[in-house]
Enzyme design. Structure first.
Site, short mmCIF file in Angstrom:
data_model
loop_
_atom_site.label_atom_id
_atom_site.label_comp_id
_atom_site.label_asym_id
_atom_site.label_seq_id
_atom_site.Cartn_x
_atom_site.Cartn_y
_atom_site.Cartn_z
N ASN A 21 20.13 5.58 8.66
CA ASN A 21 19.39 4.35 8.90
C ASN A 21 20.25 3.19 8.41
O ASN A 21 20.64 3.16 7.24
CB ASN A 21 18.06 4.45 8.13
CG ASN A 21 17.35 3.14 7.95
OD1 ASN A 21 17.45 2.54 6.90
ND2 ASN A 21 16.60 2.73 8.94
N ASP A 64 11.00 -0.30 9.94
CA ASP A 64 10.03 0.66 10.46
C ASP A 64 10.52 2.10 10.22
O ASP A 64 9.75 2.98 9.85
CB ASP A 64 9.77 0.43 11.94
CG ASP A 64 8.98 -0.84 12.21
OD1 ASP A 64 8.35 -1.38 11.27
OD2 ASP A 64 8.99 -1.32 13.36
N GLU A 65 11.82 2.32 10.44
CA GLU A 65 12.40 3.64 10.16
C GLU A 65 12.27 3.96 8.67
O GLU A 65 11.97 5.10 8.29
CB GLU A 65 13.87 3.69 10.56
CG GLU A 65 14.11 3.67 12.05
CD GLU A 65 15.59 3.56 12.40
OE1 GLU A 65 16.45 3.58 11.50
OE2 GLU A 65 15.88 3.44 13.60
N LEU A 66 12.50 2.97 7.82
CA LEU A 66 12.42 3.17 6.38
C LEU A 66 11.00 3.58 5.96
O LEU A 66 10.84 4.46 5.12
CB LEU A 66 12.85 1.90 5.65
CG LEU A 66 13.00 2.00 4.13
CD1 LEU A 66 14.09 3.00 3.75
CD2 LEU A 66 13.32 0.62 3.55
N MET A 86 10.63 7.17 6.91
CA MET A 86 11.39 7.99 5.98
C MET A 86 10.64 8.15 4.67
O MET A 86 10.57 9.24 4.10
CB MET A 86 12.78 7.37 5.76
CG MET A 86 13.67 7.48 6.98
SD MET A 86 15.13 6.38 7.02
CE MET A 86 15.75 6.42 5.38
#
Length: 129
Positions: free
Chosen positions: A20, A86-88, A91
């Site tokens: 990421n 958003d990925e974080l 995750m």
């Protein structure tokens, strides 16, 4: 035996590491070298090499779910990207469920700047809120 080996070739690999990062800032430098090195050591790595802007993040969330490890590379402009954040979040959810190990990397950024939302990093984040 040959049949099972050809079946394995058609099955997509299990992604072990999801990376990421802020694409336009790091793709052709640090991340490029990191991915190349990992792949030469036979580590399965996923980065959004060919993602189309505006595409649903569901595809990337699925890749996060398939991963065992995620590397979040925080950089000065990281918080400019809704995708990165958003990925974080995804995750973090996977990590809290014990399904993912997340490794933070601070690229030319002091951890305190990230933690305290200082400088441009904090400024970009605050404009998203």
């Amino acid at each position: 035996m040959a049949a099972s080996s050809s079946n394995n070739e058609t099955t997509p690999p299990q992604y072990q590491v999801f990376i990421n990062f802020r694409g336009d800032e790091l793709r052709n430098s640090f991340v490029g070298f990191l991915v190349e090195t990992m792949r030469t050591k036979n580590v399965n790595v996923f980065i959004d090499e060919s993602e189309i802007k505006g595409r649903s993040l569901d595809y990337l969330f699925k890749r996060i779910e398939e991963s065992r490890i995620a590397v979040a590379i925080f950089s000065k402009r990281y918080t400019e990207s809704h995708w990165c954040l958003d990925e974080l979040v995804k995750m973090k959810e996977q990590m809290e469920e014990g399904k993912l190990v997340v490794i933070p990397v601070f690229y030319k950024l002091e951890p305190a700047v990230c933690k305290n939302l200082e400088g441009d990093f904090g400024g970009y984040f605050k404009t998203l809120a």
